[in-house]
Design an enzyme around this catalytic site. Structure first.
Site, short mmCIF file in Angstrom:
data_model
loop_
_atom_site.label_atom_id
_atom_site.label_comp_id
_atom_site.label_asym_id
_atom_site.label_seq_id
_atom_site.Cartn_x
_atom_site.Cartn_y
_atom_site.Cartn_z
N ASP A 16 0.82 -1.29 0.06
CA ASP A 16 0.00 0.16 0.05
C ASP A 16 0.97 1.21 -0.02
OD1 ASP A 16 -2.25 1.50 0.10
OD2 ASP A 16 -2.96 0.76 1.92
N ASN A 64 -10.19 -3.43 -7.19
CA ASN A 64 -9.16 -2.35 -8.07
C ASN A 64 -9.60 -1.95 -9.44
OD1 ASN A 64 -6.28 -3.52 -6.36
ND2 ASN A 64 -7.26 -1.95 -5.84
#
Ligand code: FPP
Length: 230
Positions: A16, A64
């Site tokens: 991340d 995503n």
């Protein structure tokens, strides 16, 4: 006295902060992902060197796809390049290669590049590098239960363990989330029942061998009871 590190069998990473890392450098988000791939390579090499047997990475989630198309395209191009180049090197290094998630939504040429390296690495015996692509923990659980139901098998823990995408692998001893976030985001929901969570403030592209050693040091100080008593 020399410090004693308990080397985990399996570490799973939620990568991340690529976008924020790039933004701080006034660079496009894609550049953050590109540097994220470099971090992934450093982390795999460090884990192998330290004796970790299995590593998992969350590279593309079932959620995503809602990102801007040019970011998705850049990620897909990086995944294809990684399969064509870096993973060939992994095959030669005796690494095992696995994927989790529903790969069929990926472009055909990406899927066949992934299948090619996965099968080339079949007889290998080294560290397992497992990458989540179009992966979601809930989706994985539903697919596994569906497979059992279709085969007329009982839905119990043992059968589920052999129907999930990581069948044959150990559950992660550690799940690492970085960039200051503290959530699972649909990652390895079934496998994380007794995982230790380690949260790191660094953005993913800054990860290196020292970060991995720090994670293992923190894990070494944890007491695991798996629901029992000490
Ligand atoms: C999270 O950062 C990262 C991702 C959604 C993608 C991770 C992918 C890679 C490191 C590259 C592709 C992988 C392989 C195996 C070639 P973010 O974009 O959410 O960052 P932000 O929270 O700072 O915006």
């Amino acid at each position: 006295m020399a410090e004693e590190l308990k080397i985990p069998t399996h570490i799973a990473f939620i990568m991340d902060g690529n976008g924020r890392w790039a933004k701080r450098r006034l660079m496009p988000r894609k550049y953050g992902h590109k540097m994220g791939v470099e971090a992934l390579k450093r982390v795999v090499a460090a884990c192998d060197e330290l004796g970790v047997k299995e590593v998992s990475f969350y590279a593309l989630s079932t959620e995503n796809w809602s990102r801007p198309q040019d970011e998705i395209d850049a990620l897909l191009a990086m995944i294809k390049k990684f399969a064509d180049e870096e993973m060939q090197d992994y095959v030669n290094k005796n690494y095992r290669i696995r994927f989790m998630g529903e790969l069929h939504r990926l472009p055909k040429e990406t899927m066949s590049a992934l299948e090619k390296v996965e099968s080339a690495a079949k007889g290998n015996t080294g560290i397992v590098v497992n990458i989540g692509l179009n992966y979601g923990g809930r989706d994985e659980i539903v697919r596994a239960a569906g497979k059992l139901a279709a085969a007329g098998k009982e839905i119990n823990i043992e059968n589920m363990n052999s129907a999930i995408d990581t069948a044959g692998m150990h559950d992660p001893d550690i799940i690492v989330r970085c960039a200051g976030e503290k959530r699972l985001s649909n990652f390895m929901l079934w496998q994380s029942a007794y995982s230790e969570f380690v949260f790191i403030d660094d953005f993913w592209p800054d990860f290196d061998k020292d970060t991995v050693i720090g994670i293992i040091r923190e894990f070494s100080g944890r007491e695991r009871r798996f629901g029992g008593l000490k």
